[in-house]
Scaffold this active site. Sequence first.
Site, PDB file in Angstrom:
ATOM      1  N   LYS A  97       9.645  -4.319   0.120  1.00 26.51           N
ATOM      2  CA  LYS A  97       8.646  -3.544   0.858  1.00 26.51           C
ATOM      3  C   LYS A  97       8.404  -4.143   2.239  1.00 26.51           C
ATOM      4  O   LYS A  97       8.112  -5.331   2.367  1.00 26.51           O
ATOM      5  CB  LYS A  97       7.350  -3.516   0.044  1.00 26.51           C
ATOM      6  CG  LYS A  97       6.209  -2.698   0.615  1.00 26.51           C
ATOM      7  CD  LYS A  97       5.071  -2.683  -0.396  1.00 26.51           C
ATOM      8  CE  LYS A  97       3.869  -1.891   0.075  1.00 26.51           C
ATOM      9  NZ  LYS A  97       2.819  -1.839  -0.974  1.00 26.51           N
ATOM     10  N   CYS A 145       5.301   2.476  -1.727  1.00 26.21           N
ATOM     11  CA  CYS A 145       3.872   2.716  -1.515  1.00 26.21           C
ATOM     12  C   CYS A 145       3.489   2.833  -0.040  1.00 26.21           C
ATOM     13  O   CYS A 145       3.821   3.807   0.624  1.00 26.21           O
ATOM     14  CB  CYS A 145       3.059   1.638  -2.238  1.00 26.21           C
ATOM     15  SG  CYS A 145       1.318   2.108  -2.487  1.00 26.21           S
ATOM     16  N   GLU A 151       4.942   1.309  -8.891  1.00 26.31           N
ATOM     17  CA  GLU A 151       4.879   0.031  -8.180  1.00 26.31           C
ATOM     18  C   GLU A 151       4.352  -1.070  -9.114  1.00 26.31           C
ATOM     19  O   GLU A 151       3.380  -0.862  -9.839  1.00 26.31           O
ATOM     20  CB  GLU A 151       3.965   0.161  -6.957  1.00 26.31           C
ATOM     21  CG  GLU A 151       3.935  -1.077  -6.086  1.00 26.31           C
ATOM     22  CD  GLU A 151       3.014  -0.936  -4.877  1.00 26.31           C
ATOM     23  OE1 GLU A 151       3.221  -1.653  -3.891  1.00 26.31           O
ATOM     24  OE2 GLU A 151       2.087  -0.104  -4.936  1.00 26.31           O
TER      25      GLU A 151
END
Length: 280
Positions: free
Chosen positions: A118, A155, A44
Amino acid sequence: MSTVIRAALFQTAWTGDKESMIQVHEQAARDAAAQGAQVLCFQELFYGPYFCQVQDKAFYEYAERIPDGPIVQRFQALARELGIVLILPMYEEEQPGVLYNTAAVIDADGTYLGKYRKHHIPQVPGFWEKFYFRPGNSGWPVFDTKVGRIGVYICYDRHFPEGWRALGLAGAEIVFNPSATSRGLSGYLWQLEQPAAAVANEYFVGAINRVGVEEYGDNDFYGTTYFVDPEAQFVGEVASDKETELVVRDLDLNKLREVRDRWQFYRDRRPDAYTPLTAP
């Protein structure tokens, strides 16, 4: 055509500056390709520190346009040179003040295929991400690459089963989960959630985490990057919890049909009964 894909993941520590961090990842791509890897995913926010340990607008300068910015174009040329699919987790600027935590996907011929933004953005001590990112609005794309159908889930997303399932419904064969997660917070979940998602959705998962303690906070990023198959079995060894490591593994996509023939999770879904899950 062979159904065995040689795939790679790269975990590393923050080098202290952006350019050297980019160079480390360029070398990792060359090393992966030299080992026969056909696809590689980075961690990330790969070219920077995990700056979300603090809330400082100076880090907005790490954001750039995707795909028109210099980093994507630099790695498009590298993908083309090496003949490798690359997944680049980046800080994206759509326009000034509109910023996303994004992964760009580049095919083995250097073609930019698209991006995933995300969806789930944490705001807790050590992970002040709402200061930096808007929630993703690009859906759950699955990318047709030279090595197969690839999805990305970034994540904190991994704690939410809905996106994992959306990627499976869209035909993902391998889902990459680039992360920056710390030892004291999530270690007990790291080898639980992604294997469970691989089983529930019947695909391979590549879980990547950075390593080390950075100067911006106390988060101890514990590595232990791995691939897991749709039977929740690790493919080879789990990576070090302290050292930079390139993980290269062979993934046999025949396993997907084998598992789906045994477990009919997609057949037995009940979307007609799930309305309460999305009710306000």
